[in-house]
Scaffold this motif. Sequence first.
Motif, PDB file in Angstrom:
ATOM      1  N   LEU A 239       0.911  -1.174   0.013  1.00 40.19           N
ATOM      2  CA  LEU A 239       0.086  -0.031  -0.097  1.00 40.19           C
ATOM      3  C   LEU A 239       1.031   1.142   0.076  1.00 40.19           C
ATOM      4  CD1 LEU A 239      -2.800   1.533   0.415  1.00 40.19           C
ATOM      5  CD2 LEU A 239      -2.534   1.214   2.900  1.00 40.19           C
ATOM      6  N   ALA A 240       0.805   2.068  -0.957  1.00 40.32           N
ATOM      7  CA  ALA A 240       1.640   3.045  -1.232  1.00 40.32           C
ATOM      8  C   ALA A 240       1.324   4.601  -0.420  1.00 40.32           C
ATOM      9  CB  ALA A 240       1.753   3.432  -2.731  1.00 40.32           C
ATOM     10  N   GLN A 241       0.022   4.366  -0.002  1.00 36.84           N
ATOM     11  CA  GLN A 241      -0.663   5.738   0.599  1.00 36.84           C
ATOM     12  C   GLN A 241      -0.352   5.374   2.115  1.00 36.84           C
ATOM     13  OE1 GLN A 241      -2.389   4.018  -1.969  1.00 36.84           O
ATOM     14  NE2 GLN A 241      -1.471   5.569  -3.325  1.00 36.84           N
ATOM     15  N   PRO A 242      -0.752   6.197   2.841  1.00 38.72           N
ATOM     16  CA  PRO A 242      -0.723   6.153   4.635  1.00 38.72           C
ATOM     17  C   PRO A 242      -1.795   5.197   4.993  1.00 38.72           C
ATOM     18  CG  PRO A 242      -0.720   8.664   3.985  1.00 38.72           C
ATOM     19  CD  PRO A 242      -0.865   7.947   2.691  1.00 38.72           C
ATOM     20  N   LEU A 243      -1.708   4.459   6.081  1.00 41.33           N
ATOM     21  CA  LEU A 243      -2.293   3.398   6.376  1.00 41.33           C
ATOM     22  C   LEU A 243      -3.614   3.955   7.250  1.00 41.33           C
ATOM     23  CD1 LEU A 243      -0.871   0.075   7.742  1.00 41.33           C
ATOM     24  CD2 LEU A 243      -3.052   0.770   8.013  1.00 41.33           C
ATOM     25  N   THR A 244      -4.725   4.146   6.583  1.00 36.43           N
ATOM     26  CA  THR A 244      -5.917   4.502   6.909  1.00 36.43           C
ATOM     27  C   THR A 244      -7.093   3.702   6.245  1.00 36.43           C
ATOM     28  OG1 THR A 244      -6.440   6.007   4.794  1.00 36.43           O
ATOM     29  CG2 THR A 244      -5.189   6.960   6.828  1.00 36.43           C
ATOM     30  N   LEU A 245      -8.050   3.786   7.058  1.00 34.77           N
ATOM     31  CA  LEU A 245      -9.181   2.815   6.829  1.00 34.77           C
ATOM     32  C   LEU A 245      -9.739   2.908   5.402  1.00 34.77           C
ATOM     33  CD1 LEU A 245     -11.260   0.508   7.284  1.00 34.77           C
ATOM     34  CD2 LEU A 245     -12.598   2.291   8.325  1.00 34.77           C
ATOM     35  N   LEU A 246      -9.550   4.110   4.876  1.00 35.36           N
ATOM     36  CA  LEU A 246     -10.217   4.824   3.433  1.00 35.36           C
ATOM     37  C   LEU A 246      -9.124   3.888   2.559  1.00 35.36           C
ATOM     38  CD1 LEU A 246     -12.003   6.203   1.489  1.00 35.36           C
ATOM     39  CD2 LEU A 246     -10.626   8.142   1.980  1.00 35.36           C
ATOM     40  N   ASN A 247      -7.917   4.178   2.636  1.00 35.24           N
ATOM     41  CA  ASN A 247      -6.654   3.736   1.610  1.00 35.24           C
ATOM     42  C   ASN A 247      -6.542   2.276   1.754  1.00 35.24           C
ATOM     43  OD1 ASN A 247      -5.974   6.204   0.968  1.00 35.24           O
ATOM     44  ND2 ASN A 247      -4.458   6.438   2.521  1.00 35.24           N
ATOM     45  N   ILE A 248      -6.775   1.470   2.990  1.00 33.51           N
ATOM     46  CA  ILE A 248      -6.968   0.100   2.825  1.00 33.51           C
ATOM     47  C   ILE A 248      -8.134  -0.400   2.148  1.00 33.51           C
ATOM     48  CG2 ILE A 248      -7.281  -1.647   4.377  1.00 33.51           C
ATOM     49  CD1 ILE A 248      -5.822  -0.463   6.500  1.00 33.51           C
ATOM     50  N   HIS A 249      -9.160   0.167   2.332  1.00 30.78           N
ATOM     51  CA  HIS A 249     -10.525  -0.502   1.525  1.00 30.78           C
ATOM     52  C   HIS A 249      -9.969  -0.142  -0.089  1.00 30.78           C
ATOM     53  CE1 HIS A 249     -14.367  -0.576  -0.173  1.00 30.78           C
ATOM     54  NE2 HIS A 249     -14.317   0.888  -0.841  1.00 30.78           N
ATOM     55  N   ARG A 250      -9.547   1.075  -0.396  1.00 33.57           N
ATOM     56  CA  ARG A 250      -9.370   1.121  -1.864  1.00 33.57           C
ATOM     57  C   ARG A 250      -8.372   0.263  -2.427  1.00 33.57           C
ATOM     58  NH1 ARG A 250      -5.456   4.643  -4.706  1.00 33.57           N
ATOM     59  NH2 ARG A 250      -6.507   5.773  -6.286  1.00 33.57           N
ATOM     60  N   HIS A 251      -7.228  -0.086  -1.617  1.00 36.54           N
ATOM     61  CA  HIS A 251      -6.310  -1.001  -2.069  1.00 36.54           C
ATOM     62  C   HIS A 251      -6.691  -2.289  -1.933  1.00 36.54           C
ATOM     63  CE1 HIS A 251      -2.070  -2.101  -2.564  1.00 36.54           C
ATOM     64  NE2 HIS A 251      -1.966  -3.015  -1.645  1.00 36.54           N
ATOM     65  N   LEU A 252      -7.689  -2.976  -1.108  1.00 39.04           N
ATOM     66  CA  LEU A 252      -8.114  -4.209  -1.238  1.00 39.04           C
ATOM     67  C   LEU A 252      -9.170  -4.195  -2.402  1.00 39.04           C
ATOM     68  CD1 LEU A 252      -8.864  -5.031   2.323  1.00 39.04           C
ATOM     69  CD2 LEU A 252      -6.948  -5.607   0.858  1.00 39.04           C
ATOM     70  N   LYS A 253      -9.786  -3.308  -2.796  1.00 41.19           N
ATOM     71  CA  LYS A 253     -10.905  -3.385  -4.050  1.00 41.19           C
ATOM     72  C   LYS A 253      -9.776  -3.398  -5.191  1.00 41.19           C
ATOM     73  CE  LYS A 253     -14.498  -1.880  -4.352  1.00 41.19           C
ATOM     74  NZ  LYS A 253     -15.665  -2.671  -4.794  1.00 41.19           N
ATOM     75  N   LEU A 254      -8.693  -2.770  -5.372  1.00 41.17           N
ATOM     76  CA  LEU A 254      -7.840  -2.811  -6.550  1.00 41.17           C
ATOM     77  C   LEU A 254      -7.084  -4.142  -6.788  1.00 41.17           C
ATOM     78  CD1 LEU A 254      -6.163   0.770  -6.507  1.00 41.17           C
ATOM     79  CD2 LEU A 254      -7.849   0.009  -8.045  1.00 41.17           C
ATOM     80  N   MET A 255      -6.896  -4.805  -5.697  1.00 40.47           N
ATOM     81  CA  MET A 255      -6.255  -6.007  -5.569  1.00 40.47           C
ATOM     82  C   MET A 255      -7.362  -7.059  -5.947  1.00 40.47           C
ATOM     83  SD  MET A 255      -3.163  -5.316  -4.786  1.00 40.47           S
ATOM     84  CE  MET A 255      -3.387  -3.708  -5.554  1.00 40.47           C
ATOM     85  N   GLY A 256      -8.452  -6.830  -5.616  1.00 42.05           N
ATOM     86  CA  GLY A 256      -9.778  -7.855  -5.799  1.00 42.05           C
ATOM     87  C   GLY A 256      -9.965  -7.817  -7.519  1.00 42.05           C
TER      88      GLY A 256
END
Length: 841
Positions: A239-256
Amino acid sequence: MPAQKDRWISSLVFLLFCACSIPRSGSASLQQELSPRHYFSGLEAGKTSLAFFITESWNVSPGAQPFLEQIESSAEALQDYGISVVKVNCPKEDVSKYCGKENALRKAFLFRGNRLIREFPTDALFDVNSVVAHVLFALLFNEVKYVETLADLENIENVLKGKSNMVFAYVPATGTAEHRAVMEAAFVYGTMHQFVLTTEAALLKATSQDDPDVSSAWLLFCHCQWATEPAQPCRRTALAQPLTLLNIHRHLKLMGAPLVTEVAEDPEKISTVHLQLGLPLVFILSQKETYEADRRTAEFVAWQLLGKAGVALLSRDLVDLNVLHRSNVALKTPDEGMPIQYLVLEDTDEVITLVEDKNKVKQIQEDEQEEEEDEDEKENSNQDIQDDQVVEAVSRDKKRELPLEQIRVLTEENFHSSLLEAARTVVLFYASWEAVSLAVLRSYSEVATHLKGTPGVLLCRVNCWDWPGLCSQENVTQFPTIRAYKEGQQSVTYGGMWATEELSSFILLSQVSCPLKLATMDEAERYLRGEFPSELSSHHHTSLLGVFSTATSEAREAFEEAGNILSGHVRMGMYFEDDALALSQKYSVSPPALLLARSGGRSVEGIALSKHSLQDMVQMIRYELLDIFPEITVSNLPQYLQLGKPFLILFSAGDISQVESKEMLKVAKGSAQQKFVACWLNLKKTPVGHGILRTYFSTTPSLPVLLWVNLHAGGQVFRFPSEQSITEVNILSWLEKLQAGLEIPSSTLSEEDWKPPLPAYNFLQMMDPSVPELSPQPGDTPVQHPPQSPGGDTARGDTATREEPSQQSTAEEAGGPGRDLRGTAPRLAARDKQGKRHSEL
């Protein structure tokens, strides 16, 4: 409009998801003034509550106020996860477990029903983030694995391979905002992915090739579902962005999202999760003929851009695109109203730069526009530059003067007399208008400068354009041709590389008799130890000594003929005195036998001679002189290609380490070494290796890298697992799985033949035929020997023998190196146009 609608729906769903993490005023409150009896009697099975017990004195103490404020604020956040926060007032007379002990009053207790799950010191619950993080961590204790060592992490990965993906998070400390974000994400996505948490900085460093900042939180998405083999590692995307809930959700959506989306409609109508989340979409333009290669390219680019952009494979056969046919990449940005950019890119590195550098698109478009504007002008000005690289190089240097004063010009009048002036006369037969001849003449002039003053050597040249009768008399039917003449012996035709070093080595070696006849056992022993005549002292070839008894005259005669053929290419000695049996038995063989002295005579290998024909003798000598674990170079590659075997090749950025060399040598000497060629390539010394690796992987992988390449059967390329050390045991184990069909190829080379520009430019066929043609003496009938490879196989790049004959290739079918002198009429008009490339001609 559909894309805008999809983006709006996605945003709405995401906002609804995140609503649980936004505190809502009045939606939950702290339950107070409950007595212990009332609290415990009201606990329901399956319901979770966080309770803290206080007395009247503790409730009014200054140290309790910060905790009470934070625990009350966290009630609203915990209520979203079905967790109630309860304040229990202990009466003075209560001496129970939770009210009667002083240390219990400094803790909070998490219950599920009436079962205690965890107790927390109140000083650990210092703010809302710490309360939510610790409570969710306790509730998800069996779902979120905590690891401390790399072995623990790898064990979890091995269990998940081929089944599920993993989210690995590092937080410097528990109870932080980042810890809370990970726990809240795990609460939602825990049924889809395995979440793993650590606070060990050493473990974070062990999982990264770089040096990560251990003071910051990190999250890696591990694609274990793609790893179908136990030895295959899980790819990791950070995850290239700061570890926030919003960024984690965005990252998992992209990985899926799908790694590569195949589309068959107008790109303007395409919408993917990447565009909805504000990322660009890269289209790889494909067609039916190149689909497999384009699919591999798209997958490679997608892995490189994972989390940064989406990748789609767009079929030209199914979509009518009004763009240049040579366009191979398109870029669609999430910005409204921006047109799709169609581009022509050279390699995958440019695609990646295109996404990471927004200015690259504008630069590429400007370059393409300038190229189109200048195209007509370039065609007119570059008519003299032909497609073939040799022709182009010669044309580019046509004004360069060559130092040819050291090379004697021969004519019909002085040819035969000049051959008698030196012990060894070397003659280059060439044509002054032909590109390859002029390129070789350049190397030949460098050889003349290098060998200036060498006694017994005379370098000459014959321009076959000016003296066709002389060239015909010497049976030179192709050019360029280099011959070495020695009085009383047949001339030897050179068939190696045209470079300066190889030519110089050939000329110096051809001075010495081949084979060199040794008179005493002492001379033979010194020959094996590397004590040679002065002419050979600077050449570090492997020495070969043939040992024969008086009863093995047939083998000895074949060995002598082989020496004549291989003169200039091989250092050969011969011993056939009365004590030859004693010499051979010293090395555990019996005459006839070959003794090979490698590494300056430090090791001598005895080989029995079972076949006595000339053809077998030449092939055997050439094969035995090959190195056991060679460094592959441009000059020696054809020798190993002719074996028709797969390559086990180690690509290195420099010299390989002693450990790697030792382990690879064990593999090369093993029982299976007859089945493949174990070798290595130094990219510093042989830069063309970078291009080879890009052909295999589209970009140069991290070095060293060990590959199995079978050029002669399917063209599959297998990569040795990078996480394994290069040892004999690991390599042999990997090869067993590879032979059993358990390994997936990293890439597959095109089945298209590697054809030269013209049949006469098939230099691999020209080099080192099995039995080089011996120049006949005047009056002899010339005999042609077509090149063969051991076992009768034809090398993959050796395609000229399979082509239909043409007017220009009729003479090439006779075999031998060079360009045919017959059928040159179509080229004669070009002679005046090209002019003489060098003033000396």
